[in-house]
Design a protein around this motif. Sequence first.
Motif, PDB file in Angstrom:
ATOM      1  N   LYS A  97       0.804  -1.075  -0.085  1.00 37.64           N
ATOM      2  CA  LYS A  97       0.100  -0.032  -0.100  1.00 37.64           C
ATOM      3  C   LYS A  97       0.880   1.286   0.138  1.00 37.64           C
ATOM      4  O   LYS A  97       2.046   1.025   0.475  1.00 37.64           O
ATOM      5  N   LYS A  98       0.274   2.336  -0.396  1.00 39.21           N
ATOM      6  CA  LYS A  98       1.202   3.592  -0.550  1.00 39.21           C
ATOM      7  C   LYS A  98       0.117   4.829  -0.280  1.00 39.21           C
ATOM      8  O   LYS A  98      -0.987   4.772  -0.767  1.00 39.21           O
ATOM      9  N   LEU A  99       0.628   5.919   0.600  1.00 37.43           N
ATOM     10  CA  LEU A  99      -0.052   7.119   0.722  1.00 37.43           C
ATOM     11  C   LEU A  99       0.410   8.082  -0.170  1.00 37.43           C
ATOM     12  O   LEU A  99       1.445   8.338  -0.494  1.00 37.43           O
ATOM     13  N   ILE A 100      -0.534   8.856  -0.966  1.00 39.88           N
ATOM     14  CA  ILE A 100      -0.291   9.732  -1.796  1.00 39.88           C
ATOM     15  C   ILE A 100      -1.283  10.907  -1.358  1.00 39.88           C
ATOM     16  O   ILE A 100      -2.401  10.855  -0.973  1.00 39.88           O
ATOM     17  N   VAL A 101      -1.121  12.114  -2.068  1.00 39.44           N
ATOM     18  CA  VAL A 101      -2.043  13.339  -1.808  1.00 39.44           C
ATOM     19  C   VAL A 101      -2.398  13.733  -3.179  1.00 39.44           C
ATOM     20  O   VAL A 101      -1.613  13.860  -4.091  1.00 39.44           O
ATOM     21  N   ILE A 102      -3.727  13.615  -3.361  1.00 39.81           N
ATOM     22  CA  ILE A 102      -4.281  14.306  -4.602  1.00 39.81           C
ATOM     23  C   ILE A 102      -5.290  15.408  -4.295  1.00 39.81           C
ATOM     24  O   ILE A 102      -6.340  15.241  -3.540  1.00 39.81           O
ATOM     25  N   SER A 103      -5.024  16.564  -4.661  1.00 38.18           N
ATOM     26  CA  SER A 103      -6.034  17.893  -4.265  1.00 38.18           C
ATOM     27  C   SER A 103      -6.249  17.867  -2.766  1.00 38.18           C
ATOM     28  O   SER A 103      -5.024  18.019  -2.057  1.00 38.18           O
ATOM     29  N   LYS A 104      -7.331  17.799  -2.428  1.00 36.95           N
ATOM     30  CA  LYS A 104      -7.705  17.909  -0.887  1.00 36.95           C
ATOM     31  C   LYS A 104      -7.877  16.426  -0.420  1.00 36.95           C
ATOM     32  O   LYS A 104      -8.390  16.326   0.581  1.00 36.95           O
ATOM     33  N   ASN A 105      -7.383  15.237  -1.118  1.00 36.50           N
ATOM     34  CA  ASN A 105      -7.455  14.112  -0.738  1.00 36.50           C
ATOM     35  C   ASN A 105      -6.213  13.372  -0.241  1.00 36.50           C
ATOM     36  O   ASN A 105      -5.036  13.516  -1.146  1.00 36.50           O
ATOM     37  N   VAL A 106      -6.200  13.032   1.027  1.00 36.14           N
ATOM     38  CA  VAL A 106      -4.843  11.828   1.140  1.00 36.14           C
ATOM     39  C   VAL A 106      -5.510  10.514   1.044  1.00 36.14           C
ATOM     40  O   VAL A 106      -6.497  10.132   1.766  1.00 36.14           O
TER      41      VAL A 106
END
Length: 417
Positions: free
Chosen positions: A40-49
Amino acid sequence: MFDEVKIDEEIFKVFLDIENMRLYVYENTDMKFIKGEETKKLIVISKNVICIDTTRNHVNVEISYYSVLYGFDFHGYDYNDGVKAISKIQYCSQMLDEFLTPKASAGEKIKEEEKNFSLKCNKKEFELNIIRKNYIEEYYYDRNNKSFIECKFVSTEDWEFIYNLCIIIEKYLNIALYVKNIDIPTIRIFDSENVELGKLIISKSLYEKNDNFVRCGVYEGSVERNTEKILEFLCKDNTINLSNIKEPIKYNKEFDTKQIYDLYSAFEVESNYKYKRKDKDEIQENIKEKIIDYCKTLEEYSEQKNFIDGLINNRIIDYGIGYGHREKINKAIEEYLNVFPERTEFYGLVEQKDEIIKTVYELRTKIIHNNFIGKLKDDQNRHLEYFEWLVYAMQLKRIGVEDNDIEEMLNRVFGVG
């Protein structure tokens, strides 16, 4: 449609479908979106983590998608400039509300109360509050009049910590209710000023619909008394195997192969915790050392090092110092029948001890080694049910629940007489 996002210093085109928990990726021929063996991997897109599952699902040649395990969905005009730290979550669900809210006559007013617990998870302190709401029936479906669990903590952007708090709440419900499927929750997130920032959304694929839960007001007696013990245990070890827990509609029904396998898997975790090793025999240990030394002198050792080392570690080192399956079942029955003496006496479990051991051991062997699938006899189903009581008692005992309360919880879950 697609946003550009920077991951590991590379730019990728992605589109987040938060409603269906999917991350679509526009493929580049030289793209290496996931590196190594991460799951699994955490990323940030716009206002979403978001936390994504790295198992890719191909849609077509140019576009593929990853499953989103969970995502922090920030909203509101004040939060367009990026992600904010979180200081509080509120976990709400229909099942949780029914668990916390006592039964009442139509229109009867219920006393509102709050229980507070100071806990620590992954070295981070937090306060967990169980809030039982006061309601009048005609207004009950207003969300503000429903019971919920709240967690407060120092402002953080440690998203995995926040997600783990939700898992602790869900496993608490698994244990307290002895219900496997916990319904999809609403999880609101707040900042340090108590402003609601948005929601934590968990993939629906991680939940199964449960239409069988009808037990209202379970949060009382032994469950209420042991809530802090269960929460403290889960904060230290939320990997407890709860595969033994079944659906209420399956109580007093026939066991199938998967249920037997799941039940024994949970037992093995508890029995290994209690009976993993016994006193070593010095002569046997000396023989094992000679065998290990000999293995390393084989001319194939350099080319087959991983295989031979695995053989040594998985077969030779532990051989002779662990209890066998039949012996572990026997030791558990001898020790834990005293934990629920009234139930043991009523059902004559001491007198049926040998039959219980034989049933569990033989079915476990048939399933693991002979791929057994078939219909069980009535006495086999009965002995497995007794074994299920034992496994639940072992789990509660390790958590720290007192014997009297274990018996009460068994009576509530499995009935009496």
